[in-house]
Design a protein around this motif. Sequence first.
Motif, short mmCIF file in Angstrom:
data_model
loop_
_atom_site.label_atom_id
_atom_site.label_comp_id
_atom_site.label_asym_id
_atom_site.label_seq_id
_atom_site.Cartn_x
_atom_site.Cartn_y
_atom_site.Cartn_z
N ALA A 274 0.83 -1.34 0.18
CA ALA A 274 -0.01 0.09 -0.07
C ALA A 274 0.72 1.30 -0.06
CB ALA A 274 -1.07 0.03 1.21
N ALA A 275 2.05 1.35 0.78
CA ALA A 275 2.88 2.41 0.69
C ALA A 275 3.68 2.63 -0.52
CB ALA A 275 4.07 2.16 2.02
N ASP A 276 3.82 1.66 -1.04
CA ASP A 276 4.50 1.65 -2.53
C ASP A 276 3.50 2.14 -3.89
OD1 ASP A 276 6.92 0.64 -1.47
OD2 ASP A 276 6.63 -1.20 -2.26
N ILE A 277 2.38 1.73 -3.57
CA ILE A 277 1.43 2.22 -4.40
C ILE A 277 1.22 3.82 -4.16
CG2 ILE A 277 -1.16 2.40 -4.99
CD1 ILE A 277 -0.97 -0.56 -4.58
N SER A 278 1.07 3.97 -2.76
CA SER A 278 0.99 5.80 -2.45
C SER A 278 2.16 6.43 -2.98
CB SER A 278 1.05 5.81 -0.82
OG SER A 278 1.22 7.11 -0.60
N ALA A 279 3.48 5.93 -2.88
CA ALA A 279 4.53 6.51 -3.57
C ALA A 279 4.45 6.73 -4.97
CB ALA A 279 5.84 5.80 -3.16
N GLU A 280 3.84 5.82 -5.68
CA GLU A 280 3.67 5.66 -7.14
C GLU A 280 3.13 7.17 -7.44
OE1 GLU A 280 3.17 1.98 -9.91
OE2 GLU A 280 1.31 2.52 -8.63
N CYS A 281 2.05 7.51 -6.54
CA CYS A 281 1.13 8.57 -6.96
C CYS A 281 1.61 9.99 -6.62
CB CYS A 281 -0.30 8.40 -6.14
SG CYS A 281 -1.12 6.76 -6.67
N HIS A 282 2.96 9.89 -5.99
CA HIS A 282 3.58 11.09 -5.51
C HIS A 282 3.79 12.23 -6.63
CE1 HIS A 282 5.66 13.69 -2.59
NE2 HIS A 282 6.46 13.87 -3.29
N GLY A 283 3.13 13.45 -6.26
CA GLY A 283 3.26 14.28 -7.26
C GLY A 283 2.14 14.41 -8.31
N ASN A 284 1.14 13.32 -8.34
CA ASN A 284 0.23 13.43 -9.10
C ASN A 284 -1.26 13.26 -8.51
OD1 ASN A 284 1.49 12.88 -11.93
ND2 ASN A 284 2.59 11.46 -10.77
N ASP A 285 -2.22 13.61 -8.98
CA ASP A 285 -3.63 13.46 -8.46
C ASP A 285 -4.15 12.22 -8.96
OD1 ASP A 285 -6.13 13.42 -7.79
OD2 ASP A 285 -6.84 15.52 -8.67
N PRO A 286 -4.32 11.06 -7.86
CA PRO A 286 -4.75 9.71 -8.23
C PRO A 286 -5.84 9.65 -8.80
CG PRO A 286 -4.73 10.41 -5.76
CD PRO A 286 -3.87 11.47 -6.55
#
Length: 452
Positions: A274-286
């Motif tokens: 879940a944390a890795d998915i969160s990081a994948e979204c960093h700087g973007n609006d999911p």
Amino acid sequence: MTRKEIPIFDANSTMFQNIGLLKVAETATRQHGDIVAIRVSDTRDLYIAGSPECFHYWRGHQGHFQTDLGDIASNQAITRMLLGDELQDPRWSDVWVLTANRMSAIARDFDGWLETALADATRTLITELPQDGTAADLRDICRDWSIRAVCPAILGADLDVAEIAQGVADVEGFYFAMSTKDAAETADHENLPEFKAARGFLDKAITTALRNSTPSDPNLIAQIATVIPQDVSEADRLNLLRPTVGHVITEKLNIGGLSLLWTLVQLAQDPQLAADISAECHGNDPLVMRDADSPLALSTVKEGLRLFPELPFIYRITSEEVPIGDYVIPSGATVVFAPWLVHRDPRFWEAPKRFQGDRFLDEAQHRAHYYPFGVGARIRSRANFMLHQLTLAARSICAAHSLALSPDCPRGNIRPLLRSALIPRGAVPVVFAPRDASTMAADDQSLADAIQ
């Protein structure tokens, strides 16, 4: 070439009827192989087709398999019973053409309405999560999300989510009744209490939407209603709208949000994923980023559908003899294609019972044995729609919150139970905690370390 006789697994006993088809199919194929006849009564066998070879044959010979199942009601047959077929009546041929043309004309707009509904539903889900450490039941969260993500684009924004949730449950109850009762009980389906409840819900929902809509409203009901002549009676108008509206709901709605539920169950047990998915979204609006830019979220969703496919078993009737491998399935037989079995087979998957969120980052190696929605051109549209819905929701939730199964959640509750779909056996309490800036920075570093 001499064909072998198909082995028979006798499940015509109280014990096997009680344990259900999931375990019966697993036991039968473990004992006898990929193709086995399960004897469920003195007069009925189900032919389990539990290998990719069976699916490949089906894909290449779809005309050999009917969806109308004789005395066993198929989903398509049940849908026709529930929605009616008034639009097929020759006297309404002009209205049918007008409806089809209007659907085509608003197709692009409708996609936009659905995207807006999905973003709004996901935003609402996140903002309504408990902030004080109180556990929330995933069954309620995902059910309400699934309704809000689709129904406003069809019925309009003025929705009673609880009422629609009950109505959807009534529709599922009708499908379950029709697929489990015998032919004598379902012969007069319109007198079944399950039919009356399901049809009553649909008619009330459509009538309410008509009353609350204006011709310029951005929803399906409002737009289709504009092409039905004004002199058509209220009853006929309802009968003409129900098939179109009902089919769209059937195609777009993930009943109970169950596919999202099973993915979140796994994420709640894997905080690093879940944390890795969160990081994948960093700087973007999911809510607006492309699915291709969140490959881990998309892979996680596909892995959820592998272990918990939307259609764990798919029923068909053979229209002629079907040769598969060393066997010939007779004409008129009930064949049960089994994604549930193929998706958990160690011959095709490494550690098949383990949830691996990154498994589908290399998708090409899995295509030959992955069928969460079935096969055929007609399922592609729904598959693409559902994958986008689920990916957007999963990454948005992970970007905003960490999540963990409540200590009070009985492990038995997250074992799937087969009804018309795979459902949990009880409440699934999950604790959500908002991610703060320091947590997200740590997540970014963790993902960077994993990539290196």
